[in-house]
Each structure stands twice: as structure tokens, then as C-alpha cells.
Design a protein around this motif. Structure first.
Motif, short mmCIF file in Angstrom:
data_model
loop_
_atom_site.label_atom_id
_atom_site.label_comp_id
_atom_site.label_asym_id
_atom_site.label_seq_id
_atom_site.Cartn_x
_atom_site.Cartn_y
_atom_site.Cartn_z
N ARG A 158 0.86 -1.15 0.04
CA ARG A 158 0.02 -0.08 -0.21
C ARG A 158 0.91 1.26 -0.01
O ARG A 158 0.38 2.30 -0.57
N ALA A 159 1.87 1.25 0.61
CA ALA A 159 2.99 2.32 0.34
C ALA A 159 2.97 2.89 -1.04
O ALA A 159 3.36 3.99 -1.26
N HIS A 160 2.99 2.04 -1.79
CA HIS A 160 3.38 2.26 -3.17
C HIS A 160 1.92 2.84 -3.99
O HIS A 160 2.11 3.43 -5.19
N LEU A 161 0.94 2.65 -3.24
CA LEU A 161 -0.43 2.92 -3.88
C LEU A 161 -1.27 4.03 -3.20
O LEU A 161 -2.34 4.45 -3.67
N GLU A 162 -0.46 4.83 -2.18
CA GLU A 162 -1.13 5.90 -1.56
C GLU A 162 -0.38 7.22 -2.01
O GLU A 162 0.70 7.23 -2.26
N SER A 163 -1.59 7.88 -2.34
CA SER A 163 -0.91 9.43 -2.65
C SER A 163 -0.35 10.20 -1.37
O SER A 163 -0.55 9.57 -0.26
N SER A 164 0.16 11.36 -1.61
CA SER A 164 0.73 12.30 -0.48
C SER A 164 -0.38 12.71 0.40
O SER A 164 -0.13 13.16 1.37
N SER A 165 -1.71 12.76 -0.34
CA SER A 165 -2.88 13.23 0.63
C SER A 165 -3.23 12.19 1.64
O SER A 165 -4.36 12.36 2.29
N GLY A 166 -2.82 10.94 1.43
CA GLY A 166 -3.33 9.69 2.13
C GLY A 166 -4.24 8.88 1.43
O GLY A 166 -5.06 8.19 2.25
N THR A 167 -4.64 9.40 0.31
CA THR A 167 -5.81 8.53 -0.60
C THR A 167 -5.02 7.09 -1.06
O THR A 167 -4.03 7.09 -1.78
N LEU A 168 -5.85 5.92 -0.83
CA LEU A 168 -5.44 4.81 -1.44
C LEU A 168 -6.02 4.44 -2.88
O LEU A 168 -7.36 4.60 -2.64
N VAL A 169 -5.25 4.37 -3.67
CA VAL A 169 -6.19 4.36 -5.17
C VAL A 169 -6.78 3.15 -5.28
O VAL A 169 -7.66 3.15 -5.97
N THR A 170 -6.66 2.12 -4.45
CA THR A 170 -7.25 0.82 -4.70
C THR A 170 -8.63 0.69 -3.75
O THR A 170 -9.37 -0.21 -3.57
N ALA A 171 -8.83 1.86 -2.98
CA ALA A 171 -9.72 1.79 -1.83
C ALA A 171 -11.20 1.11 -2.22
O ALA A 171 -11.80 0.52 -1.60
N ASP A 172 -11.52 1.70 -3.40
CA ASP A 172 -12.82 1.36 -3.98
C ASP A 172 -13.04 0.02 -4.94
O ASP A 172 -14.18 -0.19 -5.55
N ALA A 173 -11.71 -0.22 -5.15
CA ALA A 173 -11.79 -1.47 -6.09
C ALA A 173 -12.41 -2.92 -5.79
O ALA A 173 -12.21 -3.26 -4.63
N ASP A 174 -13.07 -3.39 -6.57
CA ASP A 174 -13.73 -4.71 -6.21
C ASP A 174 -13.19 -5.89 -6.82
O ASP A 174 -13.26 -7.20 -6.39
N THR A 175 -12.58 -5.75 -8.01
CA THR A 175 -11.48 -6.88 -8.60
C THR A 175 -10.16 -6.41 -8.83
O THR A 175 -9.90 -5.38 -8.67
N GLU A 176 -9.47 -7.63 -8.72
CA GLU A 176 -8.06 -7.44 -9.26
C GLU A 176 -7.61 -6.75 -10.21
O GLU A 176 -6.69 -5.65 -10.34
N LYS A 177 -8.49 -6.94 -11.36
CA LYS A 177 -8.25 -6.02 -12.69
C LYS A 177 -8.49 -4.68 -12.57
O LYS A 177 -7.73 -3.69 -12.87
N GLU A 178 -9.62 -4.37 -11.77
CA GLU A 178 -9.91 -2.75 -11.37
C GLU A 178 -8.88 -2.23 -10.62
O GLU A 178 -8.39 -1.17 -10.78
N ALA A 179 -8.32 -3.07 -9.52
CA ALA A 179 -7.29 -2.52 -8.69
C ALA A 179 -5.89 -2.35 -9.51
O ALA A 179 -5.27 -1.30 -9.20
N ALA A 180 -5.59 -3.34 -10.41
CA ALA A 180 -4.64 -3.34 -11.08
C ALA A 180 -4.74 -1.95 -11.96
O ALA A 180 -3.52 -1.16 -12.43
N ALA A 181 -5.81 -1.79 -12.74
CA ALA A 181 -5.90 -0.63 -13.49
C ALA A 181 -5.75 0.73 -12.84
O ALA A 181 -5.23 1.78 -13.28
N ARG A 182 -6.54 0.80 -11.57
CA ARG A 182 -6.13 2.06 -10.79
C ARG A 182 -5.09 2.22 -10.34
O ARG A 182 -4.07 3.38 -10.12
N GLY A 183 -4.06 0.96 -10.00
CA GLY A 183 -2.44 1.48 -9.93
C GLY A 183 -1.77 1.68 -10.74
O GLY A 183 -0.89 2.52 -10.65
N ALA A 184 -2.06 1.16 -12.14
CA ALA A 184 -1.50 1.49 -13.30
C ALA A 184 -1.39 3.11 -13.53
O ALA A 184 -0.50 3.45 -14.04
N GLU A 185 -2.53 3.74 -12.93
CA GLU A 185 -2.80 4.93 -13.39
C GLU A 185 -1.75 5.89 -12.55
O GLU A 185 -1.10 6.95 -13.06
N LEU A 186 -1.43 5.27 -11.41
CA LEU A 186 -0.20 5.93 -10.42
C LEU A 186 1.27 5.73 -11.24
O LEU A 186 1.87 6.59 -11.23
N GLY A 187 1.33 4.72 -11.66
CA GLY A 187 2.68 4.17 -12.42
C GLY A 187 3.18 4.80 -13.25
O GLY A 187 4.13 5.31 -13.86
#
Length: 187
Positions: A158-187
Motif C-alpha cells: 500500500r505504501a506504493h499505492l498511497e497518494s501524498s494526501s493519504g488516499t489509497l488508489v485501490t480503496a473502492d476497487a472490487d476486482t484485481e483487474k480494477e485495482a491493477a488498472a487504478r494502480g497503473a494510473e499511478l505508475g
């Protein structure tokens, strides 16, 4: 689980039927840990992109610790008089979750998916702790120790997925693919 897991003998101070309940709970924990081990190695082998080396090197110590956890669970099953089913067929037949769904992908995408994997695993361990705590403090202690490590591993992810404001990009993701897509937006 419909299998009768009541052993012919068990550790002193625990009734055989209660040991069967413990064995049933621990079997699913063993499957989950074996699955996590393989999933982490899959990520290790299939991660790409600018954060490759960080993630590639971060998951190997997790793999080693998860293998140790699986061994501890299997040995507890055996001590209780049960059979530790560590075969791939038993894992696939008895698991209650789907296979990891991300292939070759960016590091942050994999971490997004792993966040959901860890969430499911941690929730399962917490449920198991509640169930075994009524029966056996030794098994409960084993699972509590593992829970601490799994929560730390999720924190690393999660340290890689958290914004500097403390928001976790995967917070509302329901599937691995959705969480991966949200993570990819950060990367």
C-alpha cells in the motif's frame, strides 16, 4: 466443508471433534498461504516497468516468510492428528477464491491487485482467529503471529499505492483487474 476431519487422536486437552474443526480451518489457511506463495512468485516473474526492481526484490522476502507460514500451519495440522493436504489439486478443489488474474504488467498494477489479494487473505485469517480462539490458544497464537506479518506485507504494498494526501488508489476497487488498472494510473 463436508469432509469429516475428526482425527483418531489429537493433542492433550482438545477433544477430537474440536480438533477436526481446527484442522478444517487450518486447511483453508494452508491453501491460502500456498496460493499466496505462488501468486507472489508469479508477480516476481511478471512485473515490468520503472518500478520493476523495487517490486521484484520486495516480494521475495514475502515469498520466503509465506512459505514458512505454510509450513507452520501444515505442522500444526499434523500435530492435531490431521493430514496437511499441500497438493495443487487439493488447493484448487477446496479454495474459496478465484485465481490471480494479472499477467505480465507494470509494477504498480501488480501492487494494486496484490492489495486486494492481501485484503482477502487478512480477512480470512481474522475470521479463522475468531473461530479457533474459542477452541485452542496455541492455534490462535500461530494465526495472530501470521496476521501481523501479512498486515505488514500489505502495508509495504500500500505504501506504493498511497497518494501524498493519504488516499489509497485501490480503496473502492472490487476486482484485481480494477485495482491493477487504478494502480497503473499511478505508475
Amino acid at each position: 466443508m463436508t469432509k469429516n476431519l475428526t482425527p483418531k487422536y489429537t493433542v492433550p486437552g482438545i477433544e477430537r471433534e474440536a480438533a477436526g474443526r481446527l484442522i478444517g480451518v487450518l486447511r483453508l489457511r494452508l491453501h491460502a498461504l500456498n496460493d499466496l506463495h505462488l501468486t507472489l512468485k508469479h508477480v516476481h516473474w511478471n512485473v515490468v516497468g520503472p518500478h520493476f526492481i523495487a517490486v521484484h526484490e520486495m516480494v521475495d522476502p514475502q515469498v520466503d516468510r509465506v512459505r514458512d507460514m505454510a509450513d507452520d500451519v501444515a505442522e500444526r495440522i499434523a500435530a492435531l492428528g490431521g493430514v496437511a493436504q499441500g497438493t495443487p489439486g487439493a488447493l484448487v478443489e477446496e479454495r474459496t477464491w478465484q485465481d490471480y488474474s494479472i499477467g505480465r504488467d507494470g509494477a504498480i498494477a501488480h501492487l494494486g491487485a496484490l492489495d486486494l489479494v492481501y485484503t482477502g487473505l487478512i480477512e480470512g485469517v481474522r475470521d479463522a482467529i475468531k473461530e479457533v480462539g474459542e477452541i485452542d490458544p496455541a492455534t490462535e497464537d500461530l494465526l495472530i503471529e501470521q496476521l501481523r506479518d501479512l498486515e505488514q506485507f500489505q502495508w509495504f504494498v500500500r505504501a506504493h499505492l498511497e497518494s501524498s494526501s493519504g488516499t489509497l488508489v485501490t480503496a473502492d476497487a472490487d476486482t484485481e483487474k480494477e485495482a491493477a488498472a487504478r494502480g497503473a494510473e499511478l505508475g
